[in-house]
Design a protein around this motif. Structure first.
Motif, PDB file in Angstrom:
ATOM      1  N   GLN A 183       0.631  -1.063  -0.119  1.00  0.00           N
ATOM      2  CA  GLN A 183      -0.026  -0.120   0.095  1.00  0.00           C
ATOM      3  C   GLN A 183       0.803   1.234   0.017  1.00  0.00           C
ATOM      4  O   GLN A 183       0.627   2.248  -0.668  1.00  0.00           O
ATOM      5  N   THR A 184       2.053   1.231   0.599  1.00  0.00           N
ATOM      6  CA  THR A 184       3.004   2.256   0.723  1.00  0.00           C
ATOM      7  C   THR A 184       3.346   2.521  -0.677  1.00  0.00           C
ATOM      8  O   THR A 184       3.615   3.295  -1.258  1.00  0.00           O
ATOM      9  N   THR A 185       3.759   1.359  -1.324  1.00  0.00           N
ATOM     10  CA  THR A 185       4.440   1.603  -2.575  1.00  0.00           C
ATOM     11  C   THR A 185       3.518   1.951  -3.566  1.00  0.00           C
ATOM     12  O   THR A 185       3.827   2.722  -4.637  1.00  0.00           O
ATOM     13  N   GLU A 186       2.490   1.824  -3.658  1.00  0.00           N
ATOM     14  CA  GLU A 186       1.349   2.238  -4.302  1.00  0.00           C
ATOM     15  C   GLU A 186       1.074   3.623  -4.501  1.00  0.00           C
ATOM     16  O   GLU A 186       0.584   4.464  -5.277  1.00  0.00           O
ATOM     17  N   LYS A 187       1.641   4.637  -3.353  1.00  0.00           N
ATOM     18  CA  LYS A 187       1.746   5.949  -2.920  1.00  0.00           C
ATOM     19  C   LYS A 187       2.868   6.659  -3.686  1.00  0.00           C
ATOM     20  O   LYS A 187       3.062   7.767  -3.634  1.00  0.00           O
ATOM     21  N   ILE A 188       3.910   5.686  -4.212  1.00  0.00           N
ATOM     22  CA  ILE A 188       5.175   6.216  -4.909  1.00  0.00           C
ATOM     23  C   ILE A 188       4.854   6.225  -6.384  1.00  0.00           C
ATOM     24  O   ILE A 188       5.091   5.128  -7.017  1.00  0.00           O
ATOM     25  N   PRO A 189       4.789   7.421  -6.966  1.00  0.00           N
ATOM     26  CA  PRO A 189       4.702   7.294  -8.412  1.00  0.00           C
ATOM     27  C   PRO A 189       5.721   6.706  -9.442  1.00  0.00           C
ATOM     28  O   PRO A 189       5.537   5.989 -10.296  1.00  0.00           O
ATOM     29  N   GLU A 190       7.019   6.883  -8.716  1.00  0.00           N
ATOM     30  CA  GLU A 190       8.401   6.295  -9.541  1.00  0.00           C
ATOM     31  C   GLU A 190       8.164   4.764  -9.667  1.00  0.00           C
ATOM     32  O   GLU A 190       8.837   4.084 -10.272  1.00  0.00           O
ATOM     33  N   ILE A 191       7.360   3.909  -8.991  1.00  0.00           N
ATOM     34  CA  ILE A 191       7.531   2.525  -8.686  1.00  0.00           C
ATOM     35  C   ILE A 191       6.083   1.863  -9.307  1.00  0.00           C
ATOM     36  O   ILE A 191       4.942   2.544  -9.097  1.00  0.00           O
ATOM     37  N   ASP A 192       6.381   1.025 -10.119  1.00  0.00           N
ATOM     38  CA  ASP A 192       5.399   0.382 -10.725  1.00  0.00           C
ATOM     39  C   ASP A 192       4.715  -0.754  -9.819  1.00  0.00           C
ATOM     40  O   ASP A 192       5.499  -1.749  -9.548  1.00  0.00           O
ATOM     41  N   SER A 193       3.601  -0.311  -9.150  1.00  0.00           N
ATOM     42  CA  SER A 193       3.193  -1.046  -7.803  1.00  0.00           C
ATOM     43  C   SER A 193       2.684  -2.487  -8.489  1.00  0.00           C
ATOM     44  O   SER A 193       2.952  -3.453  -7.598  1.00  0.00           O
ATOM     45  N   THR A 194       2.307  -2.707  -9.457  1.00  0.00           N
ATOM     46  CA  THR A 194       1.821  -4.030 -10.134  1.00  0.00           C
ATOM     47  C   THR A 194       3.210  -4.836 -10.216  1.00  0.00           C
ATOM     48  O   THR A 194       2.995  -6.024  -9.691  1.00  0.00           O
ATOM     49  N   THR A 195       4.023  -4.563 -10.793  1.00  0.00           N
ATOM     50  CA  THR A 195       5.344  -5.207 -10.958  1.00  0.00           C
ATOM     51  C   THR A 195       5.892  -5.352  -9.614  1.00  0.00           C
ATOM     52  O   THR A 195       6.288  -6.586  -9.476  1.00  0.00           O
TER      53      THR A 195
END
Length: 284
Positions: A183-195
């Motif tokens: 959930q934290t990762t999904e808030k970071i635009p630079e990271i592809d959260s699905t991958t």
């Protein structure tokens, strides 16, 4: 990500932690009981001797019972005097706290944290246990919140699994913790959260799988006559472990209890020890 970073990631992903086998030395076992009836105590002692037949006929047994060891100080002195390789007892020895299933009792709690000696916590002799309990160790389960590289845990689990028995090596990744990070990762635009979700989950489950594969290979090389079963998944650790133990009718659970960073019992050890009152627990 630079090409150097990519190369480093590929290199690290290919690195595997390999299992190195060793056999614990358990030559002297201390059995602590508080049973007042002499015959009842004799029968319980005999039952435990038979249950731990896997340790061999040459094992030296030290039976500690009676009022002389009611105090924790006297008990610790006995441990220091005899220096056993294994201590066997049950919850709330020298206490009536067993009426409330919230603790292990002061004697057992102190033993688990003050002595480096492994503690085998047995079902209380005055409580009804499952039919398969205390008969043999042909179904042993080792659990930890980080299985990869925990050779010490595997050494004991293997040693306590009788010939032709099954040893379940289990790793349950905490799904709640995983989801919080995702959930934290999904808030970071630079990271592809699905991958990130797919690759991180894959790697988290791959590492214990590779380690168990290494364990299986080494045990086969050693020609040890036990069958290794792998259980790797995600979920609520406490609930999953309890369900697996019931499903596979586990005779002995092997787990770590000491934590170098704190005085309290390690991780899941305490809630498991409190709730799993019907099967023996080997607490390292």
């Amino acid at each position: 990500m630079t090409k150097i970073d990519q190369f480093e990631s590929v290199f690290k992903a290919a690195t595997r932690t390999l299992y190195k086998h060793d056999t614990p030395s358990i030559k002297k076992v201390m059995l602590l009981t508080d049973l007042k009836d002499e015959y009842e105590n004799k029968m319980f002692v005999q039952q435990i001797h038979e249950f731990l037949d896997v340790l061999g006929k040459d094992t030296e047994w030290i039976n500690i019972t009676g009022e002389d060891y009611r105090t924790i100080e006297a008990l610790l002195e006995a441990v220091e005097t005899h220096r056993p390789d294994l201590i066997c007892t049950y919850r709330h020895v020298y206490s009536d706290g067993w009426k409330w299933n919230f603790t292990l009792g002061e004697h057992l709690m102190v033993l688990t944290q003050t002595t480096p000696t492994p503690i085998l916590v047995l079902p209380r002799p005055d409580k009804e246990a499952p039919e398969h309990a205390l008969k043999n160790t042909d179904r042993v389960m080792a659990i930890t919140d980080h299985l990869t590289g925990d050779d010490h845990l595997i050494h004991y689990a293997v040693h306590f699994t009788q010939n032709d028995g099954k040893l379940f090596l289990t790793h349950i990744e905490d799904e709640g913790v995983f989801e919080r990070y995702m959930q934290t990762t999904e808030k970071i635009p630079e990271i592809d959260s699905t991958t990130a979700r797919q690759t991180i989950k894959h790697q988290l489950l791959k590492e214990p799988h590779d380690y168990i594969t290494s364990c299986r290979s080494v045990l086969q090389e050693q020609q040890l006559p036990i069958q290794l079963e792998e259980i790797i998944t995600m979920g609520n650790q406490l609930e999953r472990y309890k369900a697996l133990i019931d499903k596979h009718e586990i005779d002995l659970l092997v787990l770590n209890t000491k934590d170098d960073d704190q005085l309290a019992m390690h991780g899941l050890a305490y809630p498991l020890a409190v709730e799993l009152r019907d099967i023996p627990l080997l607490m390292l």
